[in-house]
Design an enzyme around this catalytic site. Structure first.
Site, short mmCIF file in Angstrom:
data_model
loop_
_atom_site.label_atom_id
_atom_site.label_comp_id
_atom_site.label_asym_id
_atom_site.label_seq_id
_atom_site.Cartn_x
_atom_site.Cartn_y
_atom_site.Cartn_z
N GLY A 1 0.99 -1.13 -0.50
CA GLY A 1 0.05 -0.19 0.01
C GLY A 1 0.98 1.40 -0.26
N ALA B 1 2.37 3.07 2.47
CA ALA B 1 3.92 2.65 2.75
C ALA B 1 4.49 1.82 2.37
CB ALA B 1 3.14 2.39 4.19
N GLY B 2 4.27 1.02 1.79
CA GLY B 2 5.18 -0.15 1.59
C GLY B 2 5.57 0.04 0.39
N SER C 1 -18.49 10.15 1.85
CA SER C 1 -17.31 10.50 2.21
C SER C 1 -17.57 11.73 3.67
CB SER C 1 -16.54 11.69 1.62
OG SER C 1 -16.67 12.60 1.29
N ARG D 1 -15.85 12.89 13.93
CA ARG D 1 -16.41 12.29 13.75
C ARG D 1 -17.03 10.94 14.68
NH1 ARG D 1 -11.61 9.34 9.35
NH2 ARG D 1 -12.84 11.27 7.95
N HIS E 1 -13.97 1.82 10.11
CA HIS E 1 -13.29 2.30 9.11
C HIS E 1 -11.29 2.60 9.81
CE1 HIS E 1 -11.92 4.64 5.72
NE2 HIS E 1 -12.22 5.83 6.77
N GLU F 1 -0.19 1.59 8.83
CA GLU F 1 -1.61 1.51 9.60
C GLU F 1 -1.35 1.03 10.75
OE1 GLU F 1 -5.44 1.52 7.56
OE2 GLU F 1 -6.52 0.69 9.87
N ARG G 1 -7.88 9.46 14.87
CA ARG G 1 -7.50 9.89 13.61
C ARG G 1 -8.32 11.27 13.21
NH1 ARG G 1 -7.56 9.05 8.69
NH2 ARG G 1 -8.68 7.59 8.38
N LEU H 1 -3.15 8.45 4.54
CA LEU H 1 -2.56 9.13 3.60
C LEU H 1 -1.29 9.61 3.66
CD1 LEU H 1 -5.21 9.73 0.64
CD2 LEU H 1 -4.24 7.75 1.26
#
Lengths: 641, 255
Positions: A45, A47-48, A288, A334, A405, A429, A439, A445
């Site tokens: 993803g 990060a990877g 969203s 949230r 989420h 994550e 968060r 991202l």
């Protein structure tokens, strides 16, 4: 197992100089020596992929693994909203400090200040890098980058690419990765699932064991360092906004080998998702957060009101967010929105065929601004909603309900992103460090790319430089033993030959975790879950049915292995949630609320990270704490009245 | 509703494969097509039969994992929709549905409805990137991009790499996929230095992988879940022809 002491290795000095000072003193690997090191990167993803590409560009040999058929499919791709960066392009008073401040406050004072400050610093470089890669960010008419504002911030710092920011950022990192695959510096292993990490006699990570998901072959891979970038664990709830394949297995296998798992009870439940429509429901879809800018949330005042929503007159409606939070109204954060929505549905006021949602109504906004303006703002989201529900949100109010989420908890890492196991790193994550107990939007991202592009390429050299000349081998007792254990576990799953599918166990587990360790938790419920989960786990290990053998593409076997790990994680989440006898961010303990029903922190007793050590299946884990200090942002009680 | 499914079953890459008939009862109109297959699979497991293998992940139409043919249509009958976002309300009681994997020489079947799309990754490897190592980038706003150009690049960049374009094309061409990436990058100022090399090597990679040639059927555009335009194929061909013509010239083409 001996108790580990936690050294977070936060550099000394003023916060704005810590990272630069630290970088200036990290040991380096000579350019000609980099090719003598092999780094294993698990996950592709944001990060990877960004880490794997950056390592290869530096000259390291890289092996990268993903369970999907291509690294481009990692779940980062589904992020809609945007990515934060303190560019201050809008001259509206943004700065590195302000982004840092918002993130620490948004995390309800449960994150590590030094990590968050660094995150805010490198956010600037991320946007530069992605723009240069050709990420088609939204532009203003002058050709410069556009920004929008997002929850939890009073400045415009969110960069975006329509509603597909995650997709475009991931494709940028994926393309950089494919370039390095072509150059031969990265060997990519798609359809390969990591099933264990190999730890040598000195407690160092020296490799991984994978399963080829097409042939079933179990393989050994040796590396000088192992980097886990394997995402979060929201799928422990079964129904979540995560991709179906997202799982905790890589992180959990590392945990079982001694890596500490930090703050597992910090999970984020997103308030605006499409409610489940039936018992076949396989996942939930996010709508969203931006919709709450123009939509009004309400339920009928009378339970079982059979009238169509547009037939229910104003006096018979309860706009409960506007009523309870007059100044923030529908734009409360949230966690606050999610709790209130669950509350009214639990009271029997839910709407829709399953009575499991609340209305998000755009009628006022359409009347005020015109349908065209709403179409321009939310057209793609309205179309997606209609595709899924068959209802036209321009005419009938949307129905929404919260869904798991994102998970703020994860593997414990120090300032260099190394876990407590030497040579084992966790990014994105999969680690715990930057978001505290909650968060903010558009920060996931940012963190994934910060870790992969701009943190780990520096810090890993400091570790590797001390291991020059060490030969890699998979022909060691450590590899043989770990492979044998992986093989035995696969055989054990296959040979149960019971009557229930992995999916049916997963669903039942998810219902327990959602009920007792979801939006709101209490001691009695968590204790009950800690009875129910082990009982179900035992049934799983005695009554699971997998059809098909191990030496082939077997999606049932893949799922069963992941569900087995979710069982153990679920128990740890409940242990952590019970132990953390306070409320903070996404972790609301019903016993600890302000008179207004908000999360009540207990800084005196719980201003620390809980890092848990594995002691075996069904055994009580050991809690190790890392105290948190707030020198720059003073903890306060959040209020959105 | 009740449905009759004819599903392609193939044990592995070397197996011949065949269509197998299944009856699925009481399908909810609110379920997605993949959820309908989940229900079928749970029934198969209950009977001790191997479930139908199909690829899927995000189930939100963005990861590009899912996709198969339904009665000859890639991703089924609804325009602009991946099969994970296709809901059963678009079918009716008694429907007979033939479900097959993507058919293309370049996408070998691995099992049932799962194919190997590694060829797409190798096309990207041939030039589907801008060469900028981490840390080399200039300040982002130093490179202005006119809004219409950025928007057009984004239209192309939306491709999810699912492979529907290849599966629907009578020639098994990958031109829509390849041209979407070529156009995304070649439209942008950042993509100019490598523009012609990119077009040349990506088109050559496409041929090497065994995809067919484009002959303007436009079936790809019709089934593309992101509704990507075949205009991008024309754009790719233009850059490819220019690049081909200049091969061997001493002075490189001006972008």
């Amino acid at each position: 197992m001996a108790t580990t002491t936690l050294d977070s290795r936060i550099p000394p000095g003023p916060i704005e100089h810590k990272w630069d000072e630290h970088k200036g003193h990290l040991k380096l690997v000579n350019p000609n020596n980099k090719r003598k090191f092999t780094i294993l990167v698990v996950g592709s993803g944001l990060a990877g992929a960004s880490a794997a590409a950056s390592f290869a560009e530096l000259g390291y040999e890289v092996r990268c693994f993903c369970f999907q058929d291509s690294p481009r499919r990692a779940h980062s791709i589904a992020a809609q909203g945007g990515i934060n960066a303190a560019k201050n392009y809008h001259n509206d008073g943004d700065s590195v400090f302000r982004l840092f401040y918002d993130t620490v406050k948004g995390g309800d004072f449960r994150s590590r200040e030094a990590n968050v400050y660094r995150l805010a610093q490198v956010s600037l470089n991320i946007i530069d890098q992605c723009a240069a890669q050709g990420v088609p960010f939204a532009r203003e008419y002058g050709g410069l980058l556009d920004n929008r504002s997002f929850g939890g911030a009073q400045v415009s710092r969110t960069f975006y690419a329509r509603g597909q920011t995650g997709q475009q950022l991931l494709l940028g990192a994926y393309q950089a990765l494919e370039k390095e695959i072509a150059s031969g510096k990265v060997r990519m292993f798609p359809r390969a699932e990591m099933l264990d990490v190999v730890i040598d006699g000195r407690g160092r990570a020296v490799g991984i064991i994978t399963r080829d998901m097409v042939t079933g072959k179990i393989d050994r891979h040796a590396g000088h360092a192992v980097v886990l970038a394997t995402g979060g664990y929201s799928n422990v709830y079964y129904l979540s906004t995560n991709a179906k394949g997202s799982n905790v297995t890589a992180a959990w296998r590392a945990h079982r080998r001694g890596a500490l798992f930090a703050n597992p009870c910090y999970t984020q439940i997103h308030p605006t998702c499409i409610p489940a429509s039936g018992d076949y429901q396989s996942k939930l879809t996010l709508m969203s957060e931006s919709l709450r800018n123009d939509g009004r949330v309400w339920v009928p005042k009378q339970p079982d009101d059979k009238r169509r929503p547009d037939q229910i007159p104003e006096p018979d409606r309860d706009y409960f967010l506007e009523r309870r939070y007059p100044s923030f109204g529908n734009l409360v954060p949230r966690d606050v929105a999610a709790r209130n929505i669950k509350h009214v549905v639990d009271e029997g006021l839910g709407v829709g065929p399953q009575k499991n949602g609340v209305y998000l109504d755009f009628a006022d906004a359409i009347q005020r601004l015109g349908r065209k303006a709403i179409e321009e703002r939310y057209g793609n989201l309205f179309a997606m909603y209609e595709k899924i529900t068959g209802e036209d949100p321009y005419v009938v109010p949307m129905r929404i309900y919260p869904a798991p989420h994102y998970t703020m908890g994860g593997l414990w890492v120090d300032y260099n992103l190394m876990t407590n196991l030497t040579g084992l790193y966790a990014l994105g994550e999969a680690n715990f460090s930057d978001h505290g107990a909650n968060r903010l939007g558009a920060s996931a991202l940012m963190q994934g790319l910060a870790d992969g592009y701009f943190v780990i390429p520096y810090t890993i050299g400091d570790y590797l430089s001390g291991h020059l000349g060490e030969k890699l081998s998979t022909e060691t007792d450590d590899f043989r033993r770990t492979e044998a254990e992986v093989q035995e576990r696969v055989n054990r799953l296959i040979s149960i030959k019971g009557t229930r599918s992995a999916d049916s166990f997963h669903r039942e587990l998810g219902r327990i975790v959602w009920e007792y360790c979801g939006i709101a938790r209490n001691a009695a419920g968590l204790q009950k879950a800690l009875q129910l989960i082990p009982a179900l786990r035992e049934e799983f290990w005695s009554n699971l049915r997998i059809v098909g053998g191990p030496d082939q593409l077997n999606q049932e076997l893949e799922l069963a292995g992941r569900v087995a790990d979710f069982f153990e994680l679920a128990e740890l989440m409940c242990v952590d949630a019970l132990d953390r006898d306070e409320s903070c961010g996404g972790h609301l303990r019903e016993e600890h609320q302000t008179p207004d029903g908000e999360a009540q922190r207990d800084d005196e007793h719980f201003q620390f990270v809980s890092a848990w050590q594995w002691n075996g299946v069904g055994k009580t884990p050991t809690r190790i704490t890392e105290p948190l200090e707030f020198e720059y942002v003073k903890p306060t009680q959040r209020s959105y009245k | 509703m009740n449905l009759t499914l004819h599903v392609w079953r193939q044990k592995g890459p070397a197996d011949e494969g065949r269509m197998v008939q299944y009856e699925v009862k009481d399908v909810s109109e609110h379920a997605s097509f993949l959820e309908m297959l989940d229900v079928l699979n749970q029934q198969l497991i209950g009977r001790g039969e191997e479930p139908v293998a199909f690829e899927h992940d995000c189930r939100e139409g963005i990861c590009g994992s899912c996709g198969f043919m339904i009665n000859g249509d890639a991703h089924g009958p609804m325009p602009g929709t991946t099969v994970c976002q296709l809901h059963m309300r678009h079918f009716k009681d008694g429907d007979v549905l033939h479900i097959e994997p993507w058919r293309s020489r370049a996408f070998p079947v691995l099992k049932d409805l799962v194919v190997d799309r590694g060829a797409f990754d190798r096309i990207i490897q041939a030039g589907g990137f801008i060469s900028v190592a981490t840390g080399e980038a200039p300040e982002a706003n130093l490179i202005p991009v006119p809004k219409p150009v950025a928007d057009r690049a984004m239209d192309a960049a939306q491709c999810i790499g699912c492979g529907a374009c290849v599966a629907q094309c009578p020639n098994g061409a990958a031109s829509l996929f390849t041209s979407a990436k070529v156009s995304h990058l070649n439209l942008l100022p950042q993509g100019q230095p490598e523009r012609f090399d990119r077009a040349l090597s990506m088109v050559e990679a496409m041929d090497r992988e065994g995809f067919g040639y484009c002959s303007n059927h436009a079936e790809c555009e019709a089934v593309c879940p992101k509704e990507i335009s075949i205009d991008f194929i024309a754009r790719m061909n233009r850059d490819y022809l220019k690049a081909k013509a200049q091969r061997g010239m001493k002075t490189p083409l001006q972008t």
